[in-house]
Design an enzyme around this catalytic site. Sequence first.
Site, PDB file in Angstrom:
ATOM      1  N   ARG A 111       9.987   3.165   2.957  1.00  0.00           N
ATOM      2  CA  ARG A 111       9.943   1.885   2.093  1.00  0.00           C
ATOM      3  C   ARG A 111      10.865   1.722   1.094  1.00  0.00           C
ATOM      4  O   ARG A 111      10.853   2.463   0.297  1.00  0.00           O
ATOM      5  CB  ARG A 111       8.537   1.540   1.827  1.00  0.00           C
ATOM      6  CG  ARG A 111       8.297   0.623   0.631  1.00  0.00           C
ATOM      7  CD  ARG A 111       6.787   0.108   0.561  1.00  0.00           C
ATOM      8  NE  ARG A 111       6.202  -0.334   1.786  1.00  0.00           N
ATOM      9  CZ  ARG A 111       5.111  -1.090   1.831  1.00  0.00           C
ATOM     10  NH1 ARG A 111       4.429  -1.339   0.625  1.00  0.00           N
ATOM     11  NH2 ARG A 111       4.435  -1.626   2.986  1.00  0.00           N
ATOM     12  N   HIS A 138       9.746  -6.175   7.772  1.00  0.00           N
ATOM     13  CA  HIS A 138       8.404  -5.319   7.719  1.00  0.00           C
ATOM     14  C   HIS A 138       8.009  -5.261   9.051  1.00  0.00           C
ATOM     15  O   HIS A 138       7.000  -5.684   9.346  1.00  0.00           O
ATOM     16  CB  HIS A 138       7.462  -6.082   6.549  1.00  0.00           C
ATOM     17  CG  HIS A 138       6.377  -5.264   6.424  1.00  0.00           C
ATOM     18  ND1 HIS A 138       6.349  -3.922   6.811  1.00  0.00           N
ATOM     19  CD2 HIS A 138       5.374  -5.381   5.813  1.00  0.00           C
ATOM     20  CE1 HIS A 138       5.220  -3.050   6.212  1.00  0.00           C
ATOM     21  NE2 HIS A 138       4.684  -3.984   5.584  1.00  0.00           N
ATOM     22  N   GLN A 141       4.539  -4.116  10.399  1.00  0.00           N
ATOM     23  CA  GLN A 141       3.597  -5.203   9.864  1.00  0.00           C
ATOM     24  C   GLN A 141       3.318  -6.270  11.230  1.00  0.00           C
ATOM     25  O   GLN A 141       2.370  -6.603  11.837  1.00  0.00           O
ATOM     26  CB  GLN A 141       3.825  -6.159   8.720  1.00  0.00           C
ATOM     27  CG  GLN A 141       2.536  -7.170   8.442  1.00  0.00           C
ATOM     28  CD  GLN A 141       1.348  -6.520   8.082  1.00  0.00           C
ATOM     29  OE1 GLN A 141       1.167  -5.754   7.142  1.00  0.00           O
ATOM     30  NE2 GLN A 141       0.293  -7.098   8.665  1.00  0.00           N
ATOM     31  N   ASP A 223       1.682 -15.157   3.209  1.00  0.00           N
ATOM     32  CA  ASP A 223       1.983 -13.659   2.600  1.00  0.00           C
ATOM     33  C   ASP A 223       2.187 -14.172   0.752  1.00  0.00           C
ATOM     34  O   ASP A 223       2.206 -15.467   0.542  1.00  0.00           O
ATOM     35  CB  ASP A 223       3.114 -12.934   2.716  1.00  0.00           C
ATOM     36  CG  ASP A 223       3.301 -11.704   2.084  1.00  0.00           C
ATOM     37  OD1 ASP A 223       2.403 -11.108   1.558  1.00  0.00           O
ATOM     38  OD2 ASP A 223       4.396 -11.161   2.303  1.00  0.00           O
ATOM     39  N   CYS A 263      -0.802 -10.377   5.468  1.00  0.00           N
ATOM     40  CA  CYS A 263      -0.479  -8.855   5.594  1.00  0.00           C
ATOM     41  C   CYS A 263      -1.415  -8.012   4.413  1.00  0.00           C
ATOM     42  O   CYS A 263      -1.435  -6.946   4.595  1.00  0.00           O
ATOM     43  CB  CYS A 263       0.819  -8.585   5.546  1.00  0.00           C
ATOM     44  SG  CYS A 263       1.577  -9.209   4.030  1.00  0.00           S
TER      45      CYS A 263
HETATM   46  N1   CP Z   1       0.664  -4.928   4.079  1.00  0.00           N
HETATM   47  C1   CP Z   1       1.287  -3.681   4.003  1.00  0.00           C
HETATM   48  O1   CP Z   1       2.555  -3.290   4.057  1.00  0.00           O
HETATM   49  O2   CP Z   1       0.433  -3.100   2.972  1.00  0.00           O
HETATM   50  P1   CP Z   1       0.982  -2.205   1.699  1.00  0.00           P
HETATM   51  O3   CP Z   1       2.032  -2.639   0.901  1.00  0.00           O
HETATM   52  O4   CP Z   1      -0.284  -1.741   0.841  1.00  0.00           O
HETATM   53  O5   CP Z   1       1.489  -0.739   2.404  1.00  0.00           O
HETATM   54  N1  NVA Z   2       6.164  -9.448   0.874  1.00  0.00           N
HETATM   55  C1  NVA Z   2       5.347  -8.530   0.429  1.00  0.00           C
HETATM   56  C2  NVA Z   2       4.527  -7.590   1.622  1.00  0.00           C
HETATM   57  C3  NVA Z   2       3.757  -6.677   0.809  1.00  0.00           C
HETATM   58  C4  NVA Z   2       3.294  -5.862   2.041  1.00  0.00           C
HETATM   59  C5  NVA Z   2       6.465  -7.701  -0.577  1.00  0.00           C
HETATM   60  O1  NVA Z   2       7.589  -7.685  -0.146  1.00  0.00           O
HETATM   61  O2  NVA Z   2       5.873  -7.476  -1.688  1.00  0.00           O
END
Ligand code: CP
Ligand code: NVA
Length: 303
Positions: A111, A138, A141, A223, A263
Amino acid sequence: MEKPLESLRGRDILRITDFSRQELRSILDLAHALKRKQKAREAHRLLEGRALAMILEKPSSRTRISFEVGMFQLGGHAVMINPAEIRMGERESVADVARTISRYVDGVMIRSNYHWTIEEFSQHATVPVINGLSDHHHPCQALADILTIEERKSNLTNLKVCYVGDGNNVCNSLLEICGVLGISFVAACPTGYEPLLRRKSKAISFTSDPREAADGADVIYTDVWISMGQESITGRKLQEFLGFAVTPELMSCAKPDAIFMHCLPAHRGLEVDESVLEGEDSVVFDQAENRLHAQKALLASLL
Ligand code: CP
Ligand code: NVA
């Protein structure tokens, strides 16, 4: 049980379009099968003795826990790498970290703040690289989301998926997976916040009117408005996203049996009303659970 597709072995997933429709279908079918095995408490140790490294440069609950537990259930092991220790790009180049870690483990989940960091990592790694969220995509997801939709709705091809809000990483991956699988997708985003891929096609469309997008939809998805790393522009975005919240009134534009998806983590009172998130049409914790099953199928296919 469905066998992992041989063409997937050794591959990376940086975004959904890295895979064909047939490859995505194979991962989803394996995910459903692995979920059944898990629920029946039947062993499915497809990755006995294998290790996954996890590098998370941003906060995470679902991604970190589901990958770690998933590797355990598959008979393998996950190693959490502290980004403050390896200081990728500072203490050591991304290329050298990728080549070193590849000598110890069978796959890496990353990540990162920047999608190009994951791209650079994948160019130098000699084991599969999985994008666990970047600023642009992502994909894990999106796999879990389709698994969830398939559990609730019988026929994917006649569905309309509506995304309301920020055209961000989650939206990009949802759009891509709908595009590849042939699911009708519409995004309603404020001007200037549209998803990366704005090319319209037969199944993909865009609008800045949430009601028009939600009309007759089977799925309403949203989201957060402020993604991780965007905290400095919170004030401006909150103004620009007025009218893009998922409210009971917006849900009433969709089909009577429409489901609500997010998500997570969610911000009640901003992108979604408390009553929608906690309502009986909400499947947000199924989505969270399905991260585990979708990623186990991905790991068993790639590693
Ligand atoms: N939806 C998701 O990726 O959650 P986290 O950021 O908690 O991993
Ligand atoms: N769009 C959000 C998703 C988190 C799982 C972010 O990038 O923070």
